[in-house]
Design a protein around this motif. Structure first.
Motif, PDB file in Angstrom:
ATOM      1  N   PHE A  17       0.829  -1.208   0.000  1.00  0.00           N
ATOM      2  CA  PHE A  17       0.000   0.000   0.000  1.00  0.00           C
ATOM      3  C   PHE A  17       0.865   1.261   0.000  1.00  0.00           C
ATOM      4  O   PHE A  17       0.654   2.167  -0.801  1.00  0.00           O
ATOM      5  CB  PHE A  17      -0.923  -0.001   1.221  1.00  0.00           C
ATOM      6  CG  PHE A  17      -1.644   1.299   1.429  1.00  0.00           C
ATOM      7  CD1 PHE A  17      -2.721   1.645   0.636  1.00  0.00           C
ATOM      8  CD2 PHE A  17      -1.225   2.190   2.403  1.00  0.00           C
ATOM      9  CE1 PHE A  17      -3.386   2.852   0.815  1.00  0.00           C
ATOM     10  CE2 PHE A  17      -1.874   3.395   2.594  1.00  0.00           C
ATOM     11  CZ  PHE A  17      -2.967   3.713   1.796  1.00  0.00           C
ATOM     12  N   PHE A  18       1.855   1.315   0.882  1.00  0.00           N
ATOM     13  CA  PHE A  18       2.692   2.516   0.961  1.00  0.00           C
ATOM     14  C   PHE A  18       3.604   2.660  -0.257  1.00  0.00           C
ATOM     15  O   PHE A  18       3.912   3.778  -0.664  1.00  0.00           O
ATOM     16  CB  PHE A  18       3.501   2.529   2.259  1.00  0.00           C
ATOM     17  CG  PHE A  18       2.659   2.858   3.459  1.00  0.00           C
ATOM     18  CD1 PHE A  18       2.068   4.102   3.589  1.00  0.00           C
ATOM     19  CD2 PHE A  18       2.442   1.922   4.449  1.00  0.00           C
ATOM     20  CE1 PHE A  18       1.284   4.418   4.684  1.00  0.00           C
ATOM     21  CE2 PHE A  18       1.662   2.223   5.551  1.00  0.00           C
ATOM     22  CZ  PHE A  18       1.081   3.468   5.665  1.00  0.00           C
ATOM     23  N   ALA A  19       4.017   1.552  -0.862  1.00  0.00           N
ATOM     24  CA  ALA A  19       4.833   1.627  -2.068  1.00  0.00           C
ATOM     25  C   ALA A  19       4.012   2.188  -3.226  1.00  0.00           C
ATOM     26  O   ALA A  19       4.471   3.073  -3.951  1.00  0.00           O
ATOM     27  CB  ALA A  19       5.383   0.250  -2.417  1.00  0.00           C
ATOM     28  N   VAL A  20       2.798   1.706  -3.388  1.00  0.00           N
ATOM     29  CA  VAL A  20       1.930   2.202  -4.460  1.00  0.00           C
ATOM     30  C   VAL A  20       1.540   3.648  -4.189  1.00  0.00           C
ATOM     31  O   VAL A  20       1.519   4.474  -5.094  1.00  0.00           O
ATOM     32  CB  VAL A  20       0.686   1.302  -4.598  1.00  0.00           C
ATOM     33  CG1 VAL A  20      -0.346   1.911  -5.530  1.00  0.00           C
ATOM     34  CG2 VAL A  20       1.088  -0.076  -5.096  1.00  0.00           C
ATOM     35  N   ARG A  21       1.285   3.983  -2.958  1.00  0.00           N
ATOM     36  CA  ARG A  21       0.898   5.350  -2.592  1.00  0.00           C
ATOM     37  C   ARG A  21       2.039   6.331  -2.885  1.00  0.00           C
ATOM     38  O   ARG A  21       1.800   7.436  -3.369  1.00  0.00           O
ATOM     39  CB  ARG A  21       0.528   5.398  -1.119  1.00  0.00           C
ATOM     40  CG  ARG A  21       0.088   6.738  -0.639  1.00  0.00           C
ATOM     41  CD  ARG A  21      -0.390   6.648   0.802  1.00  0.00           C
ATOM     42  NE  ARG A  21      -0.567   7.953   1.349  1.00  0.00           N
ATOM     43  CZ  ARG A  21       0.244   8.521   2.226  1.00  0.00           C
ATOM     44  NH1 ARG A  21       1.277   7.862   2.691  1.00  0.00           N
ATOM     45  NH2 ARG A  21       0.016   9.736   2.668  1.00  0.00           N
ATOM     46  N   SER A  22       3.269   5.932  -2.621  1.00  0.00           N
ATOM     47  CA  SER A  22       4.396   6.825  -2.863  1.00  0.00           C
ATOM     48  C   SER A  22       4.613   7.065  -4.350  1.00  0.00           C
ATOM     49  O   SER A  22       5.157   8.090  -4.736  1.00  0.00           O
ATOM     50  CB  SER A  22       5.668   6.277  -2.228  1.00  0.00           C
ATOM     51  OG  SER A  22       6.103   5.128  -2.919  1.00  0.00           O
ATOM     52  N   VAL A  23       4.194   6.120  -5.182  1.00  0.00           N
ATOM     53  CA  VAL A  23       4.328   6.296  -6.621  1.00  0.00           C
ATOM     54  C   VAL A  23       3.277   7.269  -7.142  1.00  0.00           C
ATOM     55  O   VAL A  23       3.563   8.128  -7.974  1.00  0.00           O
ATOM     56  CB  VAL A  23       4.218   4.937  -7.346  1.00  0.00           C
ATOM     57  CG1 VAL A  23       4.084   5.123  -8.848  1.00  0.00           C
ATOM     58  CG2 VAL A  23       5.414   4.065  -7.021  1.00  0.00           C
ATOM     59  N   PHE A  24       2.041   7.155  -6.649  1.00  0.00           N
ATOM     60  CA  PHE A  24       0.940   7.926  -7.212  1.00  0.00           C
ATOM     61  C   PHE A  24       0.682   9.260  -6.527  1.00  0.00           C
ATOM     62  O   PHE A  24       0.115  10.150  -7.132  1.00  0.00           O
ATOM     63  CB  PHE A  24      -0.350   7.100  -7.192  1.00  0.00           C
ATOM     64  CG  PHE A  24      -0.331   5.990  -8.196  1.00  0.00           C
ATOM     65  CD1 PHE A  24      -0.373   6.271  -9.550  1.00  0.00           C
ATOM     66  CD2 PHE A  24      -0.250   4.674  -7.793  1.00  0.00           C
ATOM     67  CE1 PHE A  24      -0.343   5.264 -10.483  1.00  0.00           C
ATOM     68  CE2 PHE A  24      -0.225   3.660  -8.715  1.00  0.00           C
ATOM     69  CZ  PHE A  24      -0.273   3.944 -10.064  1.00  0.00           C
ATOM     70  N   VAL A  25       1.091   9.427  -5.291  1.00  0.00           N
ATOM     71  CA  VAL A  25       0.862  10.683  -4.583  1.00  0.00           C
ATOM     72  C   VAL A  25       1.988  11.635  -4.925  1.00  0.00           C
ATOM     73  O   VAL A  25       3.157  11.322  -4.743  1.00  0.00           O
ATOM     74  CB  VAL A  25       0.795  10.456  -3.059  1.00  0.00           C
ATOM     75  CG1 VAL A  25       0.715  11.772  -2.318  1.00  0.00           C
ATOM     76  CG2 VAL A  25      -0.381   9.579  -2.708  1.00  0.00           C
ATOM     77  N   LYS A  26       1.635  12.813  -5.410  1.00  0.00           N
ATOM     78  CA  LYS A  26       2.662  13.796  -5.765  1.00  0.00           C
ATOM     79  C   LYS A  26       3.120  14.522  -4.509  1.00  0.00           C
ATOM     80  O   LYS A  26       2.335  14.861  -3.647  1.00  0.00           O
ATOM     81  CB  LYS A  26       2.116  14.802  -6.768  1.00  0.00           C
ATOM     82  CG  LYS A  26       1.818  14.178  -8.091  1.00  0.00           C
ATOM     83  CD  LYS A  26       1.465  15.224  -9.081  1.00  0.00           C
ATOM     84  CE  LYS A  26       1.178  14.546 -10.394  1.00  0.00           C
ATOM     85  NZ  LYS A  26       1.893  15.078 -11.485  1.00  0.00           N
ATOM     86  N   LYS A  27       4.381  14.762  -4.457  1.00  0.00           N
ATOM     87  CA  LYS A  27       4.942  15.511  -3.337  1.00  0.00           C
ATOM     88  C   LYS A  27       4.693  16.998  -3.554  1.00  0.00           C
ATOM     89  O   LYS A  27       4.774  17.497  -4.659  1.00  0.00           O
ATOM     90  CB  LYS A  27       6.446  15.268  -3.236  1.00  0.00           C
ATOM     91  CG  LYS A  27       6.810  13.813  -3.177  1.00  0.00           C
ATOM     92  CD  LYS A  27       6.695  13.277  -1.800  1.00  0.00           C
ATOM     93  CE  LYS A  27       7.241  11.873  -1.759  1.00  0.00           C
ATOM     94  NZ  LYS A  27       6.425  10.939  -1.127  1.00  0.00           N
ATOM     95  N   SER A  28       4.422  17.728  -2.492  1.00  0.00           N
ATOM     96  CA  SER A  28       4.172  19.160  -2.602  1.00  0.00           C
ATOM     97  C   SER A  28       5.376  19.942  -2.089  1.00  0.00           C
ATOM     98  O   SER A  28       5.233  20.928  -1.396  1.00  0.00           O
ATOM     99  CB  SER A  28       2.917  19.546  -1.822  1.00  0.00           C
ATOM    100  OG  SER A  28       3.096  19.247  -0.457  1.00  0.00           O
ATOM    101  N   GLY A  29       6.558  19.475  -2.428  1.00  0.00           N
ATOM    102  CA  GLY A  29       7.780  20.087  -1.932  1.00  0.00           C
ATOM    103  C   GLY A  29       8.306  21.179  -2.831  1.00  0.00           C
ATOM    104  O   GLY A  29       9.493  21.407  -2.879  1.00  0.00           O
TER     105      GLY A  29
END
Length: 52
Positions: A17-29
């Motif tokens: 779940f966290f691996a897939v989430r890190s791919v699809f969630v864009k960072k707002s940095g």
């Protein structure tokens, strides 16, 4: 299934779940260098504002 199997499955599901989430969630940095995706808010390539 024993309790150990259930815990192992939950750990694997959480990791996936966290691996897939890190791919699809864009960072707002901030801007990543591609101003087309920044909404025009890139400061490193923007010309200086000379209106006063």
């Amino acid at each position: 299934m024993s309790i150990g199997d259930v815990i192992l499955v939950l750990i694997v599901v959480a990791v996936v779940f966290f691996a897939v989430r890190s791919v699809f969630v864009k960072k707002s940095g901030g801007c990543g260098g591609d101003c087309a995706h920044c909404g025009g808010s890139c400061h490193h390539t923007a010309p200086p504002d000379k209106k006063k």
